[in-house]
Design a protein around this motif. Structure first.
Motif, short mmCIF file in Angstrom:
data_model
loop_
_atom_site.label_atom_id
_atom_site.label_comp_id
_atom_site.label_asym_id
_atom_site.label_seq_id
_atom_site.Cartn_x
_atom_site.Cartn_y
_atom_site.Cartn_z
N ALA A 1 3.84 5.61 -5.56
CA ALA A 1 3.64 5.66 -7.01
C ALA A 1 2.66 6.76 -7.39
N ALA A 2 1.57 6.89 -6.64
CA ALA A 2 0.58 7.93 -6.93
C ALA A 2 1.18 9.32 -6.74
N VAL B 1 0.84 -1.20 0.00
CA VAL B 1 0.00 0.00 0.00
C VAL B 1 0.88 1.25 0.00
N VAL B 2 1.97 1.19 0.77
CA VAL B 2 2.90 2.32 0.81
C VAL B 2 3.51 2.54 -0.58
N ALA C 1 5.53 -1.29 -9.70
CA ALA C 1 6.03 -2.67 -9.82
C ALA C 1 6.42 -3.22 -8.45
N ALA C 2 7.02 -2.40 -7.62
CA ALA C 2 7.38 -2.83 -6.27
C ALA C 2 6.12 -3.10 -5.45
N GLY C 3 5.09 -2.29 -5.62
CA GLY C 3 3.82 -2.53 -4.94
C GLY C 3 3.18 -3.83 -5.38
N GLY D 1 7.80 9.98 -13.57
CA GLY D 1 6.86 8.99 -14.11
C GLY D 1 7.48 7.60 -14.16
N LEU D 2 8.75 7.53 -14.53
CA LEU D 2 9.44 6.24 -14.54
C LEU D 2 9.62 5.71 -13.12
N LEU D 3 9.92 6.59 -12.17
CA LEU D 3 10.03 6.16 -10.78
C LEU D 3 8.67 5.71 -10.25
#
Length: 150
Positions: free
Chosen positions: A11-12, A5-6, A35-37, A27-29
Protein backbone atom coordinates in the motif's frame (compact mmCIF):
# COMPACT_ATOMS: atom_id res chain seq x y z
CA UNK A 1 7.02 -11.59 7.96
CA UNK A 2 3.29 -11.53 8.46
CA UNK A 3 1.04 -11.01 5.45
CA UNK A 4 -0.62 -7.88 6.80
CA UNK A 5 2.78 -6.16 6.98
CA UNK A 6 3.41 -7.07 3.34
CA UNK A 7 0.02 -5.54 2.41
CA UNK A 8 0.95 -2.34 4.24
CA UNK A 9 4.30 -2.15 2.42
CA UNK A 10 2.52 -2.71 -0.91
CA UNK A 11 0.00 0.00 0.00
CA UNK A 12 2.81 2.43 0.85
CA UNK A 13 4.67 1.69 -2.39
CA UNK A 14 1.50 2.12 -4.44
CA UNK A 15 0.74 5.38 -2.63
CA UNK A 16 4.21 6.72 -3.37
CA UNK A 17 3.91 5.65 -7.01
CA UNK A 18 0.55 7.47 -7.21
CA UNK A 19 2.22 10.70 -6.14
CA UNK A 20 4.51 10.48 -9.16
CA UNK A 21 1.93 9.33 -11.73
CA UNK A 22 -1.21 11.20 -10.60
CA UNK A 23 -3.43 8.68 -12.42
CA UNK A 24 -5.65 7.97 -9.38
CA UNK A 25 -5.44 4.24 -10.27
CA UNK A 26 -2.50 3.43 -8.03
CA UNK A 27 -4.07 5.36 -5.16
CA UNK A 28 -7.18 3.20 -5.37
CA UNK A 29 -5.04 0.06 -5.46
CA UNK A 30 -3.16 1.36 -2.42
CA UNK A 31 -6.47 1.78 -0.59
CA UNK A 32 -7.44 -1.79 -1.53
CA UNK A 33 -4.05 -3.06 -0.29
CA UNK A 34 -4.58 -1.15 2.96
CA UNK A 35 -7.98 -2.83 3.36
CA UNK A 36 -6.36 -6.22 2.72
CA UNK A 37 -3.70 -5.41 5.33
CA UNK A 38 -6.44 -4.56 7.82
CA UNK A 39 -8.12 -7.89 7.03
CA UNK A 40 -4.80 -9.63 7.66
CA UNK A 41 -4.31 -7.78 10.94
CA UNK A 42 -7.76 -8.98 12.02
CA UNK A 43 -6.58 -12.56 11.48
CA UNK A 44 -8.37 -13.45 8.25
CA UNK A 45 -6.65 -16.10 6.09
CA UNK A 46 -4.52 -15.09 3.11
CA UNK A 47 -7.22 -16.13 0.62
CA UNK A 48 -9.69 -13.76 2.31
CA UNK A 49 -7.09 -10.97 2.22
CA UNK A 50 -6.63 -11.49 -1.52
CA UNK A 51 -10.42 -11.43 -1.94
CA UNK A 52 -10.62 -8.14 0.01
CA UNK A 53 -7.89 -6.69 -2.21
CA UNK A 54 -9.63 -7.87 -5.39
CA UNK A 55 -13.06 -6.60 -4.34
CA UNK A 56 -11.60 -3.27 -3.19
CA UNK A 57 -9.64 -2.86 -6.42
CA UNK A 58 -12.60 -3.64 -8.68
CA UNK A 59 -14.95 -1.44 -6.65
CA UNK A 60 -12.49 1.44 -6.67
CA UNK A 61 -11.69 1.22 -10.37
CA UNK A 62 -15.27 0.57 -11.48
CA UNK A 63 -17.12 2.99 -9.17
CA UNK A 64 -14.85 5.61 -7.62
CA UNK A 65 -12.48 6.33 -10.52
CA UNK A 66 -15.18 7.22 -13.10
CA UNK A 67 -16.81 9.61 -10.63
CA UNK A 68 -13.48 11.25 -9.79
CA UNK A 69 -12.50 11.42 -13.46
CA UNK A 70 -15.80 13.14 -14.30
CA UNK A 71 -15.18 15.78 -11.61
CA UNK A 72 -11.59 16.37 -12.70
CA UNK A 73 -12.38 16.75 -16.41
CA UNK A 74 -15.44 18.97 -15.93
CA UNK A 75 -15.06 22.19 -17.92
CA UNK A 76 -14.83 25.42 -15.95
CA UNK A 77 -18.17 27.04 -15.19
CA UNK A 78 -19.38 29.57 -17.70
CA UNK A 79 -19.23 33.13 -16.47
CA UNK A 80 -22.21 35.24 -17.35
CA UNK A 81 -23.60 38.63 -16.50
CA UNK A 82 -21.21 41.11 -14.93
CA UNK A 83 -18.80 38.34 -13.89
CA UNK A 84 -18.06 37.75 -17.59
CA UNK A 85 -16.81 41.34 -17.92
CA UNK A 86 -14.09 41.01 -15.28
CA UNK A 87 -10.74 40.57 -17.02
CA UNK A 88 -11.83 42.14 -20.30
CA UNK A 89 -10.41 45.28 -21.85
CA UNK A 90 -12.24 48.57 -21.76
CA UNK A 91 -11.82 51.70 -23.84
CA UNK A 92 -12.41 54.86 -21.88
CA UNK A 93 -14.83 57.23 -23.61
CA UNK A 94 -14.30 60.08 -21.14
CA UNK A 95 -11.71 60.79 -18.49
CA UNK A 96 -12.19 58.29 -15.66
CA UNK A 97 -11.45 59.60 -12.17
CA UNK A 98 -12.70 58.96 -8.64
CA UNK A 99 -15.93 60.84 -9.42
CA UNK A 100 -16.69 58.65 -12.44
CA UNK A 101 -16.43 58.44 -16.17
CA UNK A 102 -17.61 56.34 -19.11
CA UNK A 103 -16.01 53.29 -20.74
CA UNK A 104 -16.85 50.93 -23.58
CA UNK A 105 -16.74 47.29 -22.48
CA UNK A 106 -17.74 44.54 -24.88
CA UNK A 107 -19.64 46.98 -27.10
CA UNK A 108 -21.64 48.45 -24.20
CA UNK A 109 -21.20 51.78 -22.48
CA UNK A 110 -20.58 51.54 -18.71
CA UNK A 111 -20.04 54.00 -15.92
CA UNK A 112 -16.50 53.59 -14.66
CA UNK A 113 -14.15 54.52 -11.85
CA UNK A 114 -10.45 53.73 -11.46
CA UNK A 115 -9.69 50.76 -9.20
CA UNK A 116 -7.10 52.94 -7.47
CA UNK A 117 -8.98 56.12 -6.51
CA UNK A 118 -5.82 58.22 -6.92
CA UNK A 119 -5.50 57.38 -10.63
CA UNK A 120 -6.91 59.41 -13.47
CA UNK A 121 -7.37 57.48 -16.71
CA UNK A 122 -7.56 59.74 -19.77
CA UNK A 123 -10.14 59.41 -22.54
CA UNK A 124 -9.37 56.91 -25.33
CA UNK A 125 -7.11 54.84 -23.07
CA UNK A 126 -7.21 51.07 -22.80
CA UNK A 127 -7.83 49.67 -19.33
CA UNK A 128 -8.51 46.30 -17.74
CA UNK A 129 -11.78 45.65 -15.95
CA UNK A 130 -10.77 44.47 -12.46
CA UNK A 131 -14.22 44.38 -10.86
CA UNK A 132 -17.84 45.38 -11.26
CA UNK A 133 -19.58 47.16 -8.38
CA UNK A 134 -23.27 47.50 -9.13
CA UNK A 135 -23.39 49.16 -12.54
CA UNK A 136 -19.89 50.64 -12.32
CA UNK A 137 -16.77 49.05 -13.77
CA UNK A 138 -13.56 49.44 -11.79
CA UNK A 139 -10.71 49.96 -14.26
CA UNK A 140 -6.94 49.91 -14.18
CA UNK A 141 -4.93 51.34 -17.09
CA UNK A 142 -3.03 48.84 -19.24
CA UNK A 143 -0.10 51.15 -19.94
CA UNK A 144 2.73 50.93 -17.41
CA UNK A 145 3.95 54.46 -18.15
CA UNK A 146 3.07 57.46 -16.03
CA UNK A 147 0.00 58.04 -18.18
CA UNK A 148 -3.05 58.59 -16.04
CA UNK A 149 -1.13 59.61 -12.92
CA UNK A 150 -2.42 62.76 -11.16
Amino acid sequence: MESWVVWLVVAALLGIAEIFTLTFVLGLLAAAALAAGLAGALGLPFAAQVAVFAIGSVAGLAVVRPIAHRHITRPPPLRSGTAALVGREALTLTEVNRRGGRALIGGEEWTARPYDPDLVIPADAVADVLAIEGATALLYPVSSSNEGQP
